[in-house]
Design a protein around this motif. Sequence first.
Motif, PDB file in Angstrom:
ATOM      1  N   PHE A  25      10.919  -2.535  -7.992  1.00  0.00           N
ATOM      2  CA  PHE A  25      10.673  -1.980  -8.480  1.00  0.00           C
ATOM      3  C   PHE A  25       9.485  -0.715  -7.586  1.00  0.00           C
ATOM      4  CE2 PHE A  25      11.606  -4.111 -12.165  1.00  0.00           C
ATOM      5  CZ  PHE A  25      11.824  -3.073 -12.881  1.00  0.00           C
ATOM      6  N   LEU A  26       9.840  -0.060  -7.250  1.00  0.00           N
ATOM      7  CA  LEU A  26       9.427   1.589  -6.271  1.00  0.00           C
ATOM      8  C   LEU A  26       8.465   2.006  -6.733  1.00  0.00           C
ATOM      9  CD1 LEU A  26       9.304   2.006  -3.525  1.00  0.00           C
ATOM     10  CD2 LEU A  26      10.695   3.406  -3.785  1.00  0.00           C
ATOM     11  N   ASN A  85      -1.256   8.769   0.338  1.00  0.00           N
ATOM     12  CA  ASN A  85      -0.100   8.301   0.072  1.00  0.00           C
ATOM     13  C   ASN A  85      -0.022   6.390  -0.440  1.00  0.00           C
ATOM     14  OD1 ASN A  85       0.684  11.732  -0.290  1.00  0.00           O
ATOM     15  ND2 ASN A  85       1.425  10.482   1.879  1.00  0.00           N
ATOM     16  N   THR A  86      -0.029   6.037  -1.675  1.00  0.00           N
ATOM     17  CA  THR A  86       0.799   4.642  -1.196  1.00  0.00           C
ATOM     18  C   THR A  86       1.588   4.415  -1.989  1.00  0.00           C
ATOM     19  OG1 THR A  86      -1.850   4.260  -2.533  1.00  0.00           O
ATOM     20  CG2 THR A  86      -0.567   2.567  -3.012  1.00  0.00           C
ATOM     21  N   GLU A  87       3.081   3.460  -1.424  1.00  0.00           N
ATOM     22  CA  GLU A  87       4.005   2.899  -1.462  1.00  0.00           C
ATOM     23  C   GLU A  87       3.977   1.263  -2.115  1.00  0.00           C
ATOM     24  OE1 GLU A  87       7.822   4.093   0.254  1.00  0.00           O
ATOM     25  OE2 GLU A  87       8.073   2.281   0.645  1.00  0.00           O
ATOM     26  N   ILE A  88       4.110   1.262  -3.611  1.00  0.00           N
ATOM     27  CA  ILE A  88       4.310   0.052  -3.976  1.00  0.00           C
ATOM     28  C   ILE A  88       5.617  -0.389  -4.253  1.00  0.00           C
ATOM     29  CG2 ILE A  88       3.733  -1.643  -5.577  1.00  0.00           C
ATOM     30  CD1 ILE A  88       0.761  -0.254  -5.782  1.00  0.00           C
ATOM     31  N   LYS A  89       5.449  -1.526  -3.731  1.00  0.00           N
ATOM     32  CA  LYS A  89       6.787  -2.539  -4.340  1.00  0.00           C
ATOM     33  C   LYS A  89       6.432  -4.234  -5.179  1.00  0.00           C
ATOM     34  CE  LYS A  89      10.162  -1.458  -0.499  1.00  0.00           C
ATOM     35  NZ  LYS A  89      11.124  -1.129   0.445  1.00  0.00           N
ATOM     36  N   THR A  90       6.875  -3.762  -6.150  1.00  0.00           N
ATOM     37  CA  THR A  90       6.849  -4.586  -7.300  1.00  0.00           C
ATOM     38  C   THR A  90       7.918  -5.501  -7.481  1.00  0.00           C
ATOM     39  OG1 THR A  90       5.325  -3.529  -7.726  1.00  0.00           O
ATOM     40  CG2 THR A  90       5.980  -5.464  -9.133  1.00  0.00           C
ATOM     41  N   ASP A  91       8.047  -7.184  -7.681  1.00  0.00           N
ATOM     42  CA  ASP A  91       9.180  -7.466  -7.873  1.00  0.00           C
ATOM     43  C   ASP A  91       8.841  -8.446  -9.338  1.00  0.00           C
ATOM     44  OD1 ASP A  91      10.639 -10.345  -8.402  1.00  0.00           O
ATOM     45  OD2 ASP A  91      11.166 -10.165  -6.153  1.00  0.00           O
ATOM     46  N   VAL A  92      10.013  -8.161 -10.150  1.00  0.00           N
ATOM     47  CA  VAL A  92      10.071  -8.922 -11.529  1.00  0.00           C
ATOM     48  C   VAL A  92      11.060  -9.887 -11.234  1.00  0.00           C
ATOM     49  CG1 VAL A  92       9.329  -9.244 -13.065  1.00  0.00           C
ATOM     50  CG2 VAL A  92       9.194  -6.759 -12.049  1.00  0.00           C
ATOM     51  N   LYS A 125       5.180  -9.529  -9.005  1.00  0.00           N
ATOM     52  CA  LYS A 125       4.416  -9.756  -7.863  1.00  0.00           C
ATOM     53  C   LYS A 125       4.688  -8.224  -6.573  1.00  0.00           C
ATOM     54  CE  LYS A 125       3.860 -12.542  -4.142  1.00  0.00           C
ATOM     55  NZ  LYS A 125       4.461 -14.185  -3.782  1.00  0.00           N
ATOM     56  N   ILE A 126       3.244  -8.023  -6.535  1.00  0.00           N
ATOM     57  CA  ILE A 126       3.947  -6.568  -5.450  1.00  0.00           C
ATOM     58  C   ILE A 126       3.952  -7.728  -4.230  1.00  0.00           C
ATOM     59  CG2 ILE A 126       2.096  -5.179  -4.080  1.00  0.00           C
ATOM     60  CD1 ILE A 126       0.130  -4.766  -6.779  1.00  0.00           C
ATOM     61  N   ILE A 127       4.926  -6.962  -3.932  1.00  0.00           N
ATOM     62  CA  ILE A 127       5.165  -7.432  -2.353  1.00  0.00           C
ATOM     63  C   ILE A 127       5.421  -6.673  -0.605  1.00  0.00           C
ATOM     64  CG2 ILE A 127       7.028  -8.879  -3.222  1.00  0.00           C
ATOM     65  CD1 ILE A 127       9.247  -7.098  -2.464  1.00  0.00           C
ATOM     66  N   ASP A 128       4.829  -6.114  -1.535  1.00  0.00           N
ATOM     67  CA  ASP A 128       4.914  -4.493   0.133  1.00  0.00           C
ATOM     68  C   ASP A 128       3.750  -3.538  -0.568  1.00  0.00           C
ATOM     69  OD1 ASP A 128       4.557  -3.801   2.703  1.00  0.00           O
ATOM     70  OD2 ASP A 128       6.382  -1.730   2.262  1.00  0.00           O
ATOM     71  N   LYS A 129       3.025  -3.492   0.627  1.00  0.00           N
ATOM     72  CA  LYS A 129       2.093  -1.650  -0.215  1.00  0.00           C
ATOM     73  C   LYS A 129       1.903  -1.447   1.479  1.00  0.00           C
ATOM     74  CE  LYS A 129      -2.581  -0.603  -1.584  1.00  0.00           C
ATOM     75  NZ  LYS A 129      -3.920  -1.357  -2.201  1.00  0.00           N
ATOM     76  N   LYS A 130       2.311   0.211   1.511  1.00  0.00           N
ATOM     77  CA  LYS A 130       1.979   0.882   2.402  1.00  0.00           C
ATOM     78  C   LYS A 130       1.034   1.961   1.900  1.00  0.00           C
ATOM     79  CE  LYS A 130       6.499  -0.197   4.809  1.00  0.00           C
ATOM     80  NZ  LYS A 130       7.287   0.535   4.969  1.00  0.00           N
ATOM     81  N   VAL A 131       0.257   2.779   2.754  1.00  0.00           N
ATOM     82  CA  VAL A 131      -0.557   2.901   2.347  1.00  0.00           C
ATOM     83  C   VAL A 131      -0.589   4.150   3.573  1.00  0.00           C
ATOM     84  CG1 VAL A 131      -3.335   4.214   2.053  1.00  0.00           C
ATOM     85  CG2 VAL A 131      -2.908   1.955   0.750  1.00  0.00           C
TER      86      VAL A 131
END
Length: 422
Positions: free
Chosen positions: A421-422, A409-416, A262-268
Amino acid sequence: MKLILAEKPSVAKTIASFLGAKTRHDGYFEGNGYIVTYAVGHLVGLYDMKDYDKDKYSGSWKLSNFPFIPQDKFKFKVDSSKKKQFDIVKKLLHRDDIEYVINATDNDREGELISFLIFLLAKNKKPVKRILVNEWTPEDITRGINNLKDDIDMRNLQAAGYTRLITDWLIGINFTSVATLKYGNGKLLNIGRVILPTVKLVYDRDMEILNFVPKTYYEIEGNFKSKNGEYKGKYIKEKESKFDNIEEVNKVINSINSNEGKIIDKKVTNSKEYAPKLFSLTSLQGYITSKYSNFTSDKVLNVCQSLYEGSGKGGYITYPRTDSIYLEESLASKVSQTLDKLKVGLEYENKIKFTKTKRVFDSSKVDSHSAIIPTYIIPTKLTPDEQIVYNAIKDRFISNFMPPAEYENTEIKTDVDSNIFL
């Protein structure tokens, strides 16, 4: 008549050609009210130790003879291989029809030292004026001739060059001799202001490599597929992604049971990257030698010198022996004209616009010479090596008057399963 002293024959030829001093003599040019002569680097140098006392210092060194410091004063002599040119310059300095001398050696402390010692040993009595330019295009020569400085304004630069010369001699002679006698075991140990710290840098780096202990580490990478595309993420825990042993890695991997995240954070964010600074000699040497294996630092300098001296009608680049990456603010008008000429016909011509910014123009950060840039004279016949160096200087110059590159620049944090996972 006005006598102009240049540092090199090629510069003398360029100046003489522009001023109309077209009659060539042995060691100088004459005509149109000017005589243009030249040094060939250093015509005058310090005495060697043995020149002070041949019997005492011509044979083997003895520790009891050091430190050696001249008791009366430091003495100078003409380089034996350049005596002919020195005698020509001396004779010209004493000609009755010479009104004053224009010093046109390089505009730095080394150039000032070269002319100062020539005038000293030649016992010059004529007034000396200074032309202050960084390159020898017709416009620069005209501007310099119209804005000559009095020699007295150059005293501090002359003193700096003279002091460095004396200091180098004292350190080099005494430390080299004593170190060789005490620690050389029959081999010469050169010690000097430049060589010693340079060797120390190489030694320190060599020790770092020698003492480096490689260490294996592990990272966990997740591959994710979403509706809008695929991406990869690296496992992080409190900003750290590296593991020291495989057991810890497997522990994390075994804790993951789900095949969905699940994507918990996305910064562009948007960022800009400006062109690298203009070239100093050192940065140009580093750039060229890193890209072309057939170049050494010395070769880059020699090619630059050739480009600087140009075709006789003017140089293709500005003075290369500079440690600055900025330009004098007074050069703005000239830089604008050069840019207008160089950009013609380029496919991105409309992106190149002159602006006077602190990223390029900052007199407070310029010592003797501005950064290396092209002149408005566009070369037509260059060797392959000259073309490589010229293009690097030209492209770096032009890029400093273009818009910065823009990135998204896109930074995504995914929770598994509570693993990020960054």
